[in-house]
Design a protein around this motif. Structure first.
Motif, mmCIF file in Angstrom:
data_model
loop_
_atom_site.group_PDB
_atom_site.id
_atom_site.type_symbol
_atom_site.label_atom_id
_atom_site.label_comp_id
_atom_site.label_asym_id
_atom_site.label_seq_id
_atom_site.Cartn_x
_atom_site.Cartn_y
_atom_site.Cartn_z
ATOM 1 N N LYS A 172 -18.777 110.460 57.228
ATOM 2 C CA LYS A 172 -19.683 109.490 57.660
ATOM 3 C C LYS A 172 -21.356 109.712 57.106
ATOM 4 C CE LYS A 172 -20.819 108.699 61.758
ATOM 5 N NZ LYS A 172 -20.955 108.683 63.221
ATOM 6 N N GLU A 173 -21.607 110.845 57.435
ATOM 7 C CA GLU A 173 -22.890 111.513 57.253
ATOM 8 C C GLU A 173 -23.148 111.373 55.717
ATOM 9 O OE1 GLU A 173 -22.899 115.081 59.242
ATOM 10 O OE2 GLU A 173 -23.434 114.332 61.134
ATOM 11 N N THR A 174 -22.148 111.909 54.815
ATOM 12 C CA THR A 174 -22.350 111.852 53.345
ATOM 13 C C THR A 174 -22.519 110.471 53.114
ATOM 14 O OG1 THR A 174 -20.721 113.650 53.239
ATOM 15 C CG2 THR A 174 -21.051 112.274 51.078
ATOM 16 N N TYR A 175 -21.789 109.478 53.459
ATOM 17 C CA TYR A 175 -21.827 107.823 53.091
ATOM 18 C C TYR A 175 -23.334 107.594 53.385
ATOM 19 C CZ TYR A 175 -16.763 107.676 52.956
ATOM 20 O OH TYR A 175 -15.394 107.902 52.465
ATOM 21 N N ALA A 176 -23.784 107.911 54.756
ATOM 22 C CA ALA A 176 -24.979 107.398 54.955
ATOM 23 C C ALA A 176 -26.085 107.841 54.158
ATOM 24 C CB ALA A 176 -25.470 107.828 56.300
ATOM 25 N N GLU A 177 -26.058 109.014 53.662
ATOM 26 C CA GLU A 177 -26.898 109.872 52.785
ATOM 27 C C GLU A 177 -26.882 108.647 51.496
ATOM 28 O OE1 GLU A 177 -26.317 113.759 52.064
ATOM 29 O OE2 GLU A 177 -26.688 114.456 53.998
ATOM 30 N N LYS A 178 -25.932 108.422 51.043
ATOM 31 C CA LYS A 178 -25.636 107.725 49.455
ATOM 32 C C LYS A 178 -26.454 106.215 49.941
ATOM 33 C CE LYS A 178 -22.069 110.525 47.752
ATOM 34 N NZ LYS A 178 -20.501 110.485 47.137
ATOM 35 N N ALA A 179 -25.972 105.704 50.787
ATOM 36 C CA ALA A 179 -26.492 104.421 50.938
ATOM 37 C C ALA A 179 -27.998 104.392 51.380
ATOM 38 C CB ALA A 179 -25.874 103.973 52.558
ATOM 39 N N LYS A 180 -28.634 105.188 52.041
ATOM 40 C CA LYS A 180 -30.074 105.273 51.958
ATOM 41 C C LYS A 180 -30.591 105.448 50.793
ATOM 42 C CE LYS A 180 -30.161 106.372 56.832
ATOM 43 N NZ LYS A 180 -30.681 107.654 57.932
ATOM 44 N N GLU A 181 -30.053 106.277 49.914
ATOM 45 C CA GLU A 181 -30.483 106.691 48.479
ATOM 46 C C GLU A 181 -30.620 105.380 47.832
ATOM 47 O OE1 GLU A 181 -29.632 109.243 44.682
ATOM 48 O OE2 GLU A 181 -28.512 109.800 46.600
ATOM 49 N N ALA A 182 -29.144 104.486 47.778
ATOM 50 C CA ALA A 182 -29.470 103.178 46.936
ATOM 51 C C ALA A 182 -30.376 102.274 47.634
ATOM 52 C CB ALA A 182 -27.833 102.670 47.128
ATOM 53 N N LEU A 183 -30.810 102.260 48.861
ATOM 54 C CA LEU A 183 -31.603 101.292 49.413
ATOM 55 C C LEU A 183 -33.071 101.398 49.083
ATOM 56 C CD1 LEU A 183 -31.322 98.937 51.419
ATOM 57 C CD2 LEU A 183 -31.778 100.536 53.347
#
Length: 294
Positions: free
Chosen positions: A261-272
């Motif tokens: 989940k933390e890995t997904y969150a990092e990628k989501a914030k980078e895209a945002l």
């Protein structure tokens, strides 16, 4: 949850729920069917999908009223899916948000028809929205139909059922949930941004953001089914295990699911950030999706 986000969610949750009366209370239809539709629509819930749509719109646009009807339509589609998911032929659940499921409160046939009615009425709402152009209506209806249909949520639900009682890979699980959960999240974000006049490049980055946000939501859902508080969840914990569902904790363990989940969150914030929306409510909502307790 920080105070600003809490106020934001409370404000728009109330606005969305106030709109339900406008769209359903005076609708000319059989009273029992209407009662069944309203029962599930007004049974509570966080209204995260319509709030995501509003937040995505506000990252690029100004007139929030322009997105309200579409947000209501999206919540109706989500609610229809919950009614059908709870049926004996699917998950066979007795409780939803701490209350008897629709088919328990009414009967199976009424629950099926209430779900059908919410789904089809959602498209009528968008088609009748006076604030949308003809092109915007077509794009929204196309996006909603695609995300909720066989190549989206319905397809994902079927794959999820097929994955019961057998081991699956992380990649297969991601595909299931990108469709079952993620497609409505993607539509919420992209349709809001589209109405706000986001650029093509911004929409591309938001597509990536939405993909990972949908997975974050599902991982946390799976974790809560193991570690959550039944009173807050409004349903028994352990139902995924009872139904032989393939989940992130089952595949990776609790610690592994949290790390994923933390890995997904990092990628989501980078895209945002690449989408130029890092200062919008979408960033706070990402943390909320990841850390929610119900």
């Amino acid at each position: 949850m920080n105070a600003n986000l809490s106020e934001y969610i409370t404000k728009y949750k109330a606005k969305i729920e106030n709109e339900f009366d406008h769209y359903l209370r005076n609708l000319n239809m059989h009273s029992r069917l209407k009662e069944s539709m309203l029962y599930s629509l007004e049974a509570g819930g966080k209204r995260l999908r319509p709030i995501l749509m509003i937040a995505s719109y506000e990252a690029y646009g100004q007139q929030v009223e322009k997105v309200l009807s579409s947000a209501i339509a999206l919540e109706m589609i989500h609610t229809y899916s919950l009614i059908h998911d709870d049926l004996p032929a699917m998950d066979n659940d007795d409780l939803r948000r701490g209350k008897p499921t629709n088919h328990k409160m009414f009967d199976e046939a009424t629950a099926i028809l209430a779900g059908d009615a919410l789904l089809t009425y959602s498209f009528e709402i968008i088609a009748n929205d006076p604030l949308l152009t003809a092109e915007e209506k077509v794009n929204l209806i196309k996006m909603l139909a695609s995300s909720s249909g066989p190549s989206g949520m319905v397809g994902g639900q079927f794959l999820d059922m097929e994955a019961e009682n057998r081991p699956i890979s992380l990649e297969e699980m991601e595909r299931i949930h990108a469709l079952k959960t993620g497609e409505l999240v993607r539509t919420a974000i992209l349709s809001g941004a589209m109405l706000g006049k986001a650029t093509k490049e911004q929409l591309e980055h938001l597509t990536t953001f939405a993909y990972y946000l949908g997975l974050i939501f599902q991982v946390q859902d799976d974790i809560l089914d193991v570690t959550g508080d039944e009173e807050k969840l409004g349903k028994p914990v352990g139902s995924d295990e009872d139904n032989q569902k393939s989940t992130y904790p089952k595949l990776l363990g609790i610690d592994g699911a949290i790390k994923q989940k933390e890995t997904y969150a990092e990628k989501a914030k980078e895209a945002l950030q690449k989408a130029g929306a890092a200062s919008s409510a979408l960033m706070d909502l990402t943390d909320y999706f990841s850390n929610r307790d119900h």
